[in-house]
Design an enzyme around this catalytic site. Sequence first.
Site, PDB file in Angstrom:
ATOM      1  N   GLY A 130       0.809  -1.196   0.000  1.00 15.31           N
ATOM      2  CA  GLY A 130       0.000   0.000   0.000  1.00 15.31           C
ATOM      3  C   GLY A 130       0.844   1.246   0.000  1.00 15.31           C
ATOM      4  O   GLY A 130       2.048   1.215  -0.256  1.00 15.31           O
ATOM      5  N   ILE A 177       5.794   2.551   5.852  1.00 14.36           N
ATOM      6  CA  ILE A 177       6.277   1.173   5.962  1.00 14.36           C
ATOM      7  C   ILE A 177       6.457   0.531   4.589  1.00 14.36           C
ATOM      8  O   ILE A 177       7.524  -0.048   4.318  1.00 14.36           O
ATOM      9  CB  ILE A 177       5.367   0.344   6.885  1.00 14.36           C
ATOM     10  CG1 ILE A 177       5.515   0.830   8.329  1.00 14.36           C
ATOM     11  CG2 ILE A 177       5.712  -1.143   6.786  1.00 14.36           C
ATOM     12  CD1 ILE A 177       4.597   0.153   9.320  1.00 14.36           C
ATOM     13  N   GLU A 217      -3.541  -3.741  -5.019  1.00 15.35           N
ATOM     14  CA  GLU A 217      -4.664  -2.833  -5.230  1.00 15.35           C
ATOM     15  C   GLU A 217      -4.164  -1.446  -5.602  1.00 15.35           C
ATOM     16  O   GLU A 217      -4.871  -0.683  -6.248  1.00 15.35           O
ATOM     17  CB  GLU A 217      -5.534  -2.768  -3.978  1.00 15.35           C
ATOM     18  CG  GLU A 217      -4.835  -2.198  -2.777  1.00 15.35           C
ATOM     19  CD  GLU A 217      -5.592  -2.449  -1.493  1.00 15.35           C
ATOM     20  OE1 GLU A 217      -5.384  -1.683  -0.546  1.00 15.35           O
ATOM     21  OE2 GLU A 217      -6.383  -3.402  -1.445  1.00 15.35           O
ATOM     22  N   ILE A 272      -4.120  -0.853  12.971  1.00 11.95           N
ATOM     23  CA  ILE A 272      -4.152   0.116  14.059  1.00 11.95           C
ATOM     24  C   ILE A 272      -3.727  -0.520  15.375  1.00 11.95           C
ATOM     25  O   ILE A 272      -2.925   0.041  16.113  1.00 11.95           O
ATOM     26  CB  ILE A 272      -5.553   0.749  14.171  1.00 11.95           C
ATOM     27  CG1 ILE A 272      -5.797   1.646  12.938  1.00 11.95           C
ATOM     28  CG2 ILE A 272      -5.714   1.543  15.462  1.00 11.95           C
ATOM     29  CD1 ILE A 272      -7.203   2.191  12.831  1.00 11.95           C
ATOM     30  N   GLY A 328      -8.628  -3.511   1.093  1.00 13.96           N
ATOM     31  CA  GLY A 328      -8.244  -4.791   0.505  1.00 13.96           C
ATOM     32  C   GLY A 328      -7.421  -5.664   1.417  1.00 13.96           C
ATOM     33  O   GLY A 328      -6.849  -6.667   0.972  1.00 13.96           O
TER      34      GLY A 328
END
Length: 455
Positions: free
Chosen positions: A217, A221, A240, A315, A338
């Site tokens: 994503g 990170i 995605e 989280i 996703g």
Amino acid sequence: MAPKNKTPKVGTAEEAVQCIKSGDRIFVQGMAATPSLLTSAMATHGKEARLEGCEVYHLHTEGECPYVAEDCEGIFHTKSFFLGANVRKATQEGRADYVPIFLSETPLVFRKGVIPLDVAIVQVSPPDKHGFCSLGTSVDCTRAALQTARTVIAMVNKNVPRTHGDGIIHYTNLDHIVYHDTPLYTSHSKPGAASDVAIGNLIAEHLVADGATLQLGIGNIPNAVLAQLKGHKNLGIHSEMFSDGVLPLVESGVVNNSQKSLDRGKLVSTFLVGSQALYDFVDDNPVVDMRDAAYTNDPHVIKQQQKMTAINSCIEVDLTGQVVSDSIGTRIYSGVGGQLDFLRGAALSEGGRPILALPSRTNKGRSRIVPTIAEGAGVVTTRAHVNYIVTEFGIAYLHGRSLSERATALIAVAHPEDRPHLEAEAQKRGLLGKLSRRKAPVVAATAAVPEPIAA
């Protein structure tokens, strides 16, 4: 989408949105392709025409979001599939709403008629010599919205990159066209914290194999992982989304998609967010294949990629492995997205690695590995779906592990100052038992060894 026997109406944004009536269900394209000129005109029209009961659906959008302002209450009610910062406050205050849904299934709610659409508002590239436009950086569920909406309003913008794949639409499928050239929304990653860099190093060194296909994503990170992959070979992308961090690896040949089981040679995604350099890279690039989210995020597609390595964030994680990703307590913060699509697909892939990464503490110093999840928080990824949990202090492998073993492994990768409290709480819950008499197993090992890996 094939040509139709009609000619779109060309006009201003104000003229185009006149077709929106009370009670309409409206889709708005999101991410970098958010058509803000049109949504601003829609909000103004709603107030001037005194519309009532319109519903607005979208994924994460960028820029101002005037239709969730207090003066639009009762006119528009937004139901986001994934919250951006621009609708978070309105959602938490009850003036907007949230639809928890896997990204893979967002196109299906339109195609199955669960959410019938009256209007779709999008942004496209200018038509080519054959009359075909491109959805550019955002195909996701936008393609399904175009296929099912009664009326399509499109902003034609020369800055929208022409991407290959599922986002091709003939201009005759557009009912209203507004010509307006403006730069797409851009996102520039910031230097990661030391914890992000440490997490990236651990994942790159221990969990990303040569020949792996990656899902990454946006954020510090993923960028930290990508920055450490310069010595890897023959990586692929099936994700995605992707951002600028992929570009140096493509240029150096580290990412060449040559070992992918599906779509070999192609860099597959469903939406993009990044800098102008990223948009220039994907423009008319046949290596980049922008696909419908029902394909990119389908676990049955994902699992066919050998060594599928899915890297996602969250989280908080409790001591049994329950993962909260879309909310902070009762407050909805983002969305399901996703995450589970890719974690499940990677878990079923031959040699696959489903990874969840998070710093051990919040910016305020609160442990993100917790005895129990916060009251009202939503579990996006169940304890049964979790494989690898990575913090800056190590890698915990949970799949096939008992509750006691999970608690021991997670405490071992929590912040050192938080471990005594976590162990005491685990004792109270009976999660440790006899395991509490020995030290948590932390070993310097490869990812093939299913024990916590020390940082």
